[in-house]
Design a protein around this motif. Structure first.
Motif, mmCIF file in Angstrom:
data_model
loop_
_atom_site.group_PDB
_atom_site.id
_atom_site.type_symbol
_atom_site.label_atom_id
_atom_site.label_comp_id
_atom_site.label_asym_id
_atom_site.label_seq_id
_atom_site.Cartn_x
_atom_site.Cartn_y
_atom_site.Cartn_z
ATOM 1 N N ILE A 13 -3.479 -7.942 -3.983
ATOM 2 C CA ILE A 13 -3.980 -8.581 -2.754
ATOM 3 C C ILE A 13 -4.027 -10.106 -2.877
ATOM 4 C CG2 ILE A 13 -6.010 -8.816 -1.258
ATOM 5 C CD1 ILE A 13 -6.202 -5.784 -1.285
ATOM 6 N N PRO A 14 -4.529 -10.685 -3.972
ATOM 7 C CA PRO A 14 -4.474 -12.154 -4.074
ATOM 8 C C PRO A 14 -3.040 -12.700 -4.066
ATOM 9 C CG PRO A 14 -6.053 -11.280 -5.639
ATOM 10 C CD PRO A 14 -5.334 -10.101 -5.061
ATOM 11 N N LEU A 15 -2.114 -11.994 -4.719
ATOM 12 C CA LEU A 15 -0.719 -12.437 -4.702
ATOM 13 C C LEU A 15 -0.164 -12.418 -3.277
ATOM 14 C CD1 LEU A 15 0.737 -10.662 -7.879
ATOM 15 C CD2 LEU A 15 0.514 -13.134 -7.522
ATOM 16 N N LEU A 16 -0.479 -11.373 -2.528
ATOM 17 C CA LEU A 16 -0.001 -11.272 -1.148
ATOM 18 C C LEU A 16 -0.609 -12.350 -0.262
ATOM 19 C CD1 LEU A 16 -0.003 -7.410 -0.601
ATOM 20 C CD2 LEU A 16 1.969 -8.908 -1.020
ATOM 21 N N ALA A 17 -1.876 -12.655 -0.476
ATOM 22 C CA ALA A 17 -2.525 -13.708 0.307
ATOM 23 C C ALA A 17 -1.861 -15.060 0.037
ATOM 24 C CB ALA A 17 -4.019 -13.767 -0.008
ATOM 25 N N ALA A 18 -1.621 -15.353 -1.233
ATOM 26 C CA ALA A 18 -0.951 -16.612 -1.584
ATOM 27 C C ALA A 18 0.452 -16.652 -0.991
ATOM 28 C CB ALA A 18 -0.900 -16.774 -3.103
ATOM 29 N N ARG B 197 -8.246 -0.327 -8.344
ATOM 30 C CA ARG B 197 -8.962 -1.563 -8.713
ATOM 31 C C ARG B 197 -7.971 -2.650 -9.125
ATOM 32 N NH1 ARG B 197 -12.807 2.143 -10.696
ATOM 33 N NH2 ARG B 197 -11.882 2.138 -12.775
ATOM 34 N N LEU B 198 -6.954 -2.262 -9.863
ATOM 35 C CA LEU B 198 -5.932 -3.222 -10.267
ATOM 36 C C LEU B 198 -5.174 -3.749 -9.043
ATOM 37 C CD1 LEU B 198 -4.681 -4.605 -12.700
ATOM 38 C CD2 LEU B 198 -3.105 -2.682 -12.901
ATOM 39 N N PHE B 199 -4.884 -2.868 -8.112
ATOM 40 C CA PHE B 199 -4.226 -3.272 -6.865
ATOM 41 C C PHE B 199 -5.070 -4.330 -6.149
ATOM 42 C CE2 PHE B 199 -3.272 -2.982 -2.370
ATOM 43 C CZ PHE B 199 -1.889 -2.876 -2.331
ATOM 44 N N LEU B 200 -6.365 -4.066 -6.035
ATOM 45 C CA LEU B 200 -7.255 -5.004 -5.352
ATOM 46 C C LEU B 200 -7.359 -6.339 -6.078
ATOM 47 C CD1 LEU B 200 -10.145 -2.566 -4.361
ATOM 48 C CD2 LEU B 200 -8.445 -3.594 -2.827
ATOM 49 N N LEU C 290 0.835 -1.210 0.000
ATOM 50 C CA LEU C 290 0.000 0.000 0.000
ATOM 51 C C LEU C 290 0.871 1.262 0.000
ATOM 52 C CD1 LEU C 290 -2.964 -0.836 2.395
ATOM 53 C CD2 LEU C 290 -3.131 -0.062 0.025
ATOM 54 N N LEU C 291 1.929 1.248 0.798
ATOM 55 C CA LEU C 291 2.841 2.390 0.817
ATOM 56 C C LEU C 291 3.551 2.566 -0.523
ATOM 57 C CD1 LEU C 291 4.364 2.123 4.395
ATOM 58 C CD2 LEU C 291 2.862 3.929 3.520
ATOM 59 N N LEU C 292 3.897 1.452 -1.161
ATOM 60 C CA LEU C 292 4.505 1.542 -2.487
ATOM 61 C C LEU C 292 3.552 2.199 -3.481
ATOM 62 C CD1 LEU C 292 6.236 -1.937 -2.713
ATOM 63 C CD2 LEU C 292 7.391 0.279 -2.869
ATOM 64 N N PHE C 293 2.299 1.778 -3.454
ATOM 65 C CA PHE C 293 1.293 2.320 -4.363
ATOM 66 C C PHE C 293 0.974 3.770 -4.011
ATOM 67 C CE2 PHE C 293 -3.526 2.388 -5.152
ATOM 68 C CZ PHE C 293 -3.385 3.042 -6.369
ATOM 69 N N LEU C 294 0.580 4.008 -2.783
ATOM 70 C CA LEU C 294 0.172 5.359 -2.381
ATOM 71 C C LEU C 294 1.357 6.325 -2.329
ATOM 72 C CD1 LEU C 294 -2.425 4.418 0.362
ATOM 73 C CD2 LEU C 294 -2.841 5.061 -2.026
#
Length: 190
Positions: free
Chosen positions: A166-171, A159-162, A71-75
């Motif tokens: 997020i799925p990549l981070l969960a995996a 939207r792309l981040f979500l 999130l910090l990278l994106f924001l």
């Protein structure tokens, strides 16, 4: 945002990250005491606090930690990309330092086994987040020049981040908590 733009910015993030890793490795090679201090601090501040938890809690903590970084990278793009560059560089340096220390103590196979299983998910998430941050910076600059709507672009990037990050981070978190330790234990028994 075009797919080509995201690809270009993600490649830029990957190059910055790789150079930072190489610099971290170089620091340890030139000054092993520095690496020992960083590893001690890393073990005390990060590893020691999370390894006492159950695997499910560990996976959740890993997910939250990586999510906050991404999130910090994106924001961070809202700082014209300066925060994004700083976070990519700092994480790369830390990974380079820790990787080189572990490689010198445990060997290259151990490092590969420790990083690859979850890294195939986590590293793309980090790099894509960096690319999204750089695209956000570009959108803000374009809006200042009257050539874009940064808010609309930010929504599209979010939207792309979500959908992707997020799925990549969960995996990555599940693999890092449940699978990576099992692989490492097999290697250390050999």
């Amino acid at each position: 945002m075009s797919e080509n733009s995201l690809t270009n910015e993600t490649i830029f993030a990957a190059v910055l990250f790789a150079v930072s890793i190489a610099i971290g490795v170089g620091f340890v090679i030139l000054n092993p005491e520095f690496g020992d201090e960083v590893l001690s601090l890393f073990n005390e501040q990060v590893v020691g606090q999370i390894l006492s938890d159950s695997l499910a809690v560990l996976a959740f903590k890993i997910f939250l930690n990586n999510l906050s970084t991404c999130l910090l990278l994106f924001l961070g793009g809202a700082s014209l990309g300066l925060v994004t560059m700083l976070i990519l560089s700092a994480n790369g340096l830390l990974i380079g330092v820790v990787t080189e220390l572990v490689r010198s103590q445990q060997g290259a196979l151990y490092v590969v086994a420790a990083l690859v299983p979850h890294g195939i998910f986590e590293i793309p998430a980090v790099l894509i987040s960096g690319g999204l941050g750089f695209l956000l910076a570009r959108a803000l600059i374009a809006e200042w020049h009257g050539a874009a709507d940064a808010a609309a672009e930010a929504r599209s990037l979010a939207r792309l981040f979500l959908r992707v990050v997020i799925p990549l981070l969960a995996a990555a978190a599940v693999v890092e908590a449940f699978i990576t330790p099992a692989i490492l234990s097999m290697i250390t028994r050999s």
